[in-house]
Structures are given as C-alpha cells and as structure tokens.
Design a protein around this motif. Structure first.
Motif, PDB file in Angstrom:
ATOM      1  N   VAL A  56      -7.870   4.264  -3.999  1.00 22.79           N
ATOM      2  CA  VAL A  56      -8.489   4.574  -2.706  1.00 22.79           C
ATOM      3  C   VAL A  56      -8.182   3.517  -1.646  1.00 22.79           C
ATOM      4  O   VAL A  56      -8.001   3.841  -0.459  1.00 22.79           O
ATOM      5  CB  VAL A  56     -10.018   4.753  -2.869  1.00 22.79           C
ATOM      6  CG1 VAL A  56     -10.694   3.465  -3.309  1.00 22.79           C
ATOM      7  CG2 VAL A  56     -10.640   5.259  -1.566  1.00 22.79           C
ATOM      8  N   GLY A  57      -8.096   2.258  -2.037  1.00 24.30           N
ATOM      9  CA  GLY A  57      -7.805   1.203  -1.069  1.00 24.30           C
ATOM     10  C   GLY A  57      -6.462   1.394  -0.400  1.00 24.30           C
ATOM     11  O   GLY A  57      -6.318   1.184   0.815  1.00 24.30           O
ATOM     12  N   ALA A  58      -5.467   1.818  -1.165  1.00 24.55           N
ATOM     13  CA  ALA A  58      -4.136   2.041  -0.602  1.00 24.55           C
ATOM     14  C   ALA A  58      -4.141   3.239   0.339  1.00 24.55           C
ATOM     15  O   ALA A  58      -3.541   3.198   1.417  1.00 24.55           O
ATOM     16  CB  ALA A  58      -3.133   2.255  -1.733  1.00 24.55           C
ATOM     17  N   TYR A  80       0.811  -1.213   0.000  1.00 24.91           N
ATOM     18  CA  TYR A  80       0.000   0.000   0.000  1.00 24.91           C
ATOM     19  C   TYR A  80       0.851   1.273   0.000  1.00 24.91           C
ATOM     20  O   TYR A  80       0.519   2.251  -0.677  1.00 24.91           O
ATOM     21  CB  TYR A  80      -0.943   0.002   1.196  1.00 24.91           C
ATOM     22  CG  TYR A  80      -1.836  -1.215   1.242  1.00 24.91           C
ATOM     23  CD1 TYR A  80      -2.764  -1.468   0.231  1.00 24.91           C
ATOM     24  CD2 TYR A  80      -1.742  -2.132   2.296  1.00 24.91           C
ATOM     25  CE1 TYR A  80      -3.574  -2.596   0.272  1.00 24.91           C
ATOM     26  CE2 TYR A  80      -2.557  -3.259   2.343  1.00 24.91           C
ATOM     27  CZ  TYR A  80      -3.465  -3.477   1.331  1.00 24.91           C
ATOM     28  OH  TYR A  80      -4.269  -4.599   1.365  1.00 24.91           O
ATOM     29  N   GLU A  81       1.932   1.275   0.750  1.00 28.93           N
ATOM     30  CA  GLU A  81       2.776   2.471   0.784  1.00 28.93           C
ATOM     31  C   GLU A  81       3.381   2.730  -0.593  1.00 28.93           C
ATOM     32  O   GLU A  81       3.458   3.888  -1.041  1.00 28.93           O
ATOM     33  CB  GLU A  81       3.867   2.310   1.839  1.00 28.93           C
ATOM     34  CG  GLU A  81       3.332   2.323   3.265  1.00 28.93           C
ATOM     35  CD  GLU A  81       4.437   2.333   4.293  1.00 28.93           C
ATOM     36  OE1 GLU A  81       5.626   2.354   3.887  1.00 28.93           O
ATOM     37  OE2 GLU A  81       4.130   2.327   5.498  1.00 28.93           O
ATOM     38  N   ARG A  82       3.811   1.681  -1.256  1.00 27.33           N
ATOM     39  CA  ARG A  82       4.348   1.840  -2.599  1.00 27.33           C
ATOM     40  C   ARG A  82       3.270   2.369  -3.543  1.00 27.33           C
ATOM     41  O   ARG A  82       3.545   3.214  -4.400  1.00 27.33           O
ATOM     42  CB  ARG A  82       4.882   0.499  -3.122  1.00 27.33           C
ATOM     43  CG  ARG A  82       5.411   0.558  -4.553  1.00 27.33           C
ATOM     44  CD  ARG A  82       5.735  -0.824  -5.078  1.00 27.33           C
ATOM     45  NE  ARG A  82       6.157  -0.791  -6.464  1.00 27.33           N
ATOM     46  CZ  ARG A  82       6.295  -1.870  -7.239  1.00 27.33           C
ATOM     47  NH1 ARG A  82       6.046  -3.074  -6.732  1.00 27.33           N
ATOM     48  NH2 ARG A  82       6.671  -1.763  -8.495  1.00 27.33           N
ATOM     49  N   ALA A  83       2.032   1.889  -3.367  1.00 31.63           N
ATOM     50  CA  ALA A  83       0.938   2.323  -4.237  1.00 31.63           C
ATOM     51  C   ALA A  83       0.693   3.818  -4.112  1.00 31.63           C
ATOM     52  O   ALA A  83       0.573   4.528  -5.123  1.00 31.63           O
ATOM     53  CB  ALA A  83      -0.331   1.544  -3.904  1.00 31.63           C
ATOM     54  N   VAL A  84       0.613   4.321  -2.891  1.00 28.76           N
ATOM     55  CA  VAL A  84       0.377   5.756  -2.694  1.00 28.76           C
ATOM     56  C   VAL A  84       1.565   6.562  -3.176  1.00 28.76           C
ATOM     57  O   VAL A  84       1.403   7.599  -3.848  1.00 28.76           O
ATOM     58  CB  VAL A  84       0.079   6.049  -1.206  1.00 28.76           C
ATOM     59  CG1 VAL A  84       0.014   7.556  -0.954  1.00 28.76           C
ATOM     60  CG2 VAL A  84      -1.231   5.395  -0.799  1.00 28.76           C
ATOM     61  N   ARG A  85       2.761   6.103  -2.870  1.00 33.42           N
ATOM     62  CA  ARG A  85       3.965   6.800  -3.320  1.00 33.42           C
ATOM     63  C   ARG A  85       4.033   6.839  -4.852  1.00 33.42           C
ATOM     64  O   ARG A  85       4.330   7.887  -5.455  1.00 33.42           O
ATOM     65  CB  ARG A  85       5.198   6.100  -2.743  1.00 33.42           C
ATOM     66  CG  ARG A  85       6.506   6.820  -3.015  1.00 33.42           C
ATOM     67  CD  ARG A  85       7.641   6.181  -2.239  1.00 33.42           C
ATOM     68  NE  ARG A  85       7.852   4.789  -2.621  1.00 33.42           N
ATOM     69  CZ  ARG A  85       7.571   3.755  -1.845  1.00 33.42           C
ATOM     70  NH1 ARG A  85       7.045   3.937  -0.656  1.00 33.42           N
ATOM     71  NH2 ARG A  85       7.818   2.519  -2.261  1.00 33.42           N
ATOM     72  N   SER A  86       3.719   5.728  -5.478  1.00 33.30           N
ATOM     73  CA  SER A  86       3.747   5.658  -6.942  1.00 33.30           C
ATOM     74  C   SER A  86       2.653   6.529  -7.549  1.00 33.30           C
ATOM     75  O   SER A  86       2.856   7.150  -8.597  1.00 33.30           O
ATOM     76  CB  SER A  86       3.571   4.205  -7.394  1.00 33.30           C
ATOM     77  OG  SER A  86       4.623   3.393  -6.922  1.00 33.30           O
ATOM     78  N   HIS A  87       1.505   6.574  -6.893  1.00 39.01           N
ATOM     79  CA  HIS A  87       0.416   7.412  -7.393  1.00 39.01           C
ATOM     80  C   HIS A  87       0.817   8.888  -7.405  1.00 39.01           C
ATOM     81  O   HIS A  87       0.584   9.599  -8.392  1.00 39.01           O
ATOM     82  CB  HIS A  87      -0.834   7.210  -6.529  1.00 39.01           C
ATOM     83  CG  HIS A  87      -2.019   7.969  -7.020  1.00 39.01           C
ATOM     84  ND1 HIS A  87      -2.786   8.747  -6.203  1.00 39.01           N
ATOM     85  CD2 HIS A  87      -2.559   8.070  -8.269  1.00 39.01           C
ATOM     86  CE1 HIS A  87      -3.756   9.307  -6.910  1.00 39.01           C
ATOM     87  NE2 HIS A  87      -3.643   8.904  -8.165  1.00 39.01           N
ATOM     88  N   GLN A  88       1.415   9.331  -6.333  1.00 35.17           N
ATOM     89  CA  GLN A  88       1.854  10.722  -6.281  1.00 35.17           C
ATOM     90  C   GLN A  88       2.945  10.995  -7.323  1.00 35.17           C
ATOM     91  O   GLN A  88       2.974  12.065  -7.943  1.00 35.17           O
ATOM     92  CB  GLN A  88       2.369  11.048  -4.875  1.00 35.17           C
ATOM     93  CG  GLN A  88       1.287  10.996  -3.803  1.00 35.17           C
ATOM     94  CD  GLN A  88       0.136  11.942  -4.088  1.00 35.17           C
ATOM     95  OE1 GLN A  88       0.343  13.085  -4.498  1.00 35.17           O
ATOM     96  NE2 GLN A  88      -1.089  11.466  -3.903  1.00 35.17           N
ATOM     97  N   THR A  89       3.819  10.038  -7.534  1.00 35.51           N
ATOM     98  CA  THR A  89       4.853  10.177  -8.564  1.00 35.51           C
ATOM     99  C   THR A  89       4.231  10.296  -9.942  1.00 35.51           C
ATOM    100  O   THR A  89       4.640  11.126 -10.768  1.00 35.51           O
ATOM    101  CB  THR A  89       5.805   8.962  -8.530  1.00 35.51           C
ATOM    102  OG1 THR A  89       6.461   8.897  -7.269  1.00 35.51           O
ATOM    103  CG2 THR A  89       6.846   9.051  -9.636  1.00 35.51           C
TER     104      THR A  89
END
Length: 307
Positions: A172-174, A141-150
């Motif tokens: 949204v799940g992440a 999940y942390e990678r997902a949010v970090r990747s989304h912002q990137t």
C-alpha cells in the motif's frame, strides 16, 4: 578418497551444527570446501555455522556482533545460493541476515530472484511479497508496484484471495507514493468480498486499518469514519476469540476516528471516542491478564511468546 573425506566432514559438520558447536562445524565444512571448491552444501554449512555464532553473540547482554562474522555468514550462504542451494530455509536465513543489518537492496534482490526461480508457489509468493514491501525502504516505489502486478499475474489462479489481499496490504505504501490509491481501493475491496466471512480478525484489522488510512490520505474523512466504525461494530459482535480483540478497537479509535473527527471539528465525537477508548483499554488489560493466568504449566512456551 576425496568423496569419502567430504562425506565424513559434512556428516560431522552437520552434527556439530545440531549441537551448537559452531567452531568445530566451521572446521569440518571448510575441509569439504577446500577439497571441492564448488561444493555448495559446504558453503551452506559454513554460512549456517557463522549464523549460529552471530545468534550467540546477539544473545550476549552486550549484543555486540563481530562484523567479520556477519560478512562471512552472508558471503558463504550467498555463495551456496549461487551454486544452486535454493531451499526456503537457506534463502530466508540469508534474507533475515540482510534485513537484520539493514542491507535492504540485497534483501530485495535475493527474495525477488528466489520468487522468479523457485517452484514452491507458497514460498515464492511470500518471498515476492516481502521483496516488494522492502522496495519501499530503498525506496523504489514504481518498481514495487510494477513488481506487485507482475507477481499477481504470474500466480493468477494459484494463490488464494487471502494471500493476494496480504500482498496489497504490504504494497500500500508504494501505491500511495505513486498516486494509485484509487486502484488499490478497488482491487482490495474486490478481494475482501471474495474472502467474505472467512477473513480472520487479524487480517480484517490490518486491511481495514490501511483502507481507512487511504481514505484519510485522500481526505475522505466520512469514509474513513464509516470504515472504522463498521469494523469496531463487527469486532464487538464477533464470537471469534482473539487475544488482541480490544487492542484492535483501541488502535482503530486512535489511528482513524480521532484524527478524522479532528479534521471535521467534531469535538463531542472526539470526547465520546476518548471515553469509550478508556473503557476498552481497561477491558483489554483484564482480558489479557485472564488469558495469561489461564495458561497451564505445560504451556510455558506459549506464555513466554505472549509476554
């Protein structure tokens, strides 16, 4: 002479692919690969032929897939990708193979790599969004949010607010799992305001559904109720034609209103929602049957898709 043989083998292989003659296609592409072992289009052709054979096996009533064929398809198409074949069709073919057989880590890595290397903004953003969504299956999940912002930062000013909102819906799940729902609410509300009346009904439904679920997660039940009721009111007053108009209302009632009213102990509200949902369900069946009946013989493909 070698170039001539490769060209002839590739030409025949592509024709066999078009005709669905998978075995013959594999033979021709293998001829080209044997002559030039780093020839990416030959491996692409081998993978596509194997994919055709897999699809044929899936069409069989027994739906039994030869695992060796699956490995061949993935191996050959991924080899073509590593050798430089980066068109969207090849990438999504390989990605869908990974997804179909629940190879989520490979799916995520492939699409994220494609999102970093391709120049097609639309395809790249789509690939990045899908990669982020499946990071929750690993889960990371942390990678997902970090990747989304990137991803958002990389394509700032290049993708529409509509595409950005879709990416937030996918992620949204992440955001929920790492405790960043307040940020998700703030960002998506801003994007929804930018889109305004141009937001289509289906996207509005998915956005409002996730927004109401976030409110439920945060135990903000009055906000969840208000959000769902405002959407239902909007749908019933909208002139937009959509085959699932009534279904959207029913889902909002079942997923949002009933659980929220239950938490607040609003028994009369629950009974009112159930009564209204029953009438809405009847309208849904009536409208759906009417729409199907209105499809002409020339639209048989549409009829089959809707069914």
């Amino acid at each position: 002479f070698s170039e001539q043989v490769i060209a002839e083998a590739m030409k025949r292989g592509q024709q066999y692919l078009a005709d669905g003659r998978w075995k013959e296609a594999r033979e021709q592409f293998q001829r080209a690969a044997d002559i030039q072992q780093d020839y990416a289009p030959a491996y692409q052709g081998l993978g596509m032929a194997a994919k055709g054979m897999i699809d044929a096996q899936l069409d069989n009533p027994h739906r039994k897939v030869d695992r060796k064929m699956l490995e061949e398809a993935c191996t050959e198409i991924s080899r073509a990708y590593r050798l430089g074949v980066r068109d969207a069709k090849t990438v999504w073919t390989l990605a869908n193979l990974y997804l179909q057989f629940e190879r989520y880590e490979e799916y995520v890595d492939l699409l994220w790599d494609f999102a970093q290397t391709s120049s097609d903004v639309k395809e790249v953003f789509k690939a990045g969004r899908e990669s982020i969504f499946k990071m929750g299956y690993i889960p990371d999940y942390e990678r997902a949010v970090r990747s989304h912002q990137t991803l958002l930062e990389k394509f700032k000013g290049q993708v529409t607010p509509t595409d950005q909102l879709d990416s937030y819906i996918s992620a949204v799940g992440a955001y929920r799992e790492i405790g960043c729902l307040d940020d998700w609410l703030k960002q998506t509300e801003s994007l929804a305001e930018q889109i305004g009346d141009e937001m289509l009904m289906a996207q509005r439904f998915f956005y409002i559904r996730e927004r109401a679920l976030v409110f439920r997660r945060l135990e903000r039940y009055p906000d969840a109720i208000r959000t769902a009721e405002e959407f239902i009111h909007w749908v019933r007053n909208s002139e937009e034609l959509h085959p699932h108009k009534q279904r959207f209302i029913i889902e909002m009632q079942g997923l949002m209103l009933l659980p929220a009213y239950h938490q607040l102990g609003e028994r009369q509200k629950i009974e009112a929602v159930l009564a209204d949902a029953g009438e809405t369900l009847q309208r849904y069946h009536t409208e759906w049957e009417s729409m199907i009946a209105s499809i002409t013989d020339e639209s048989e493909a549409t009829r089959q898709r809707l069914n």
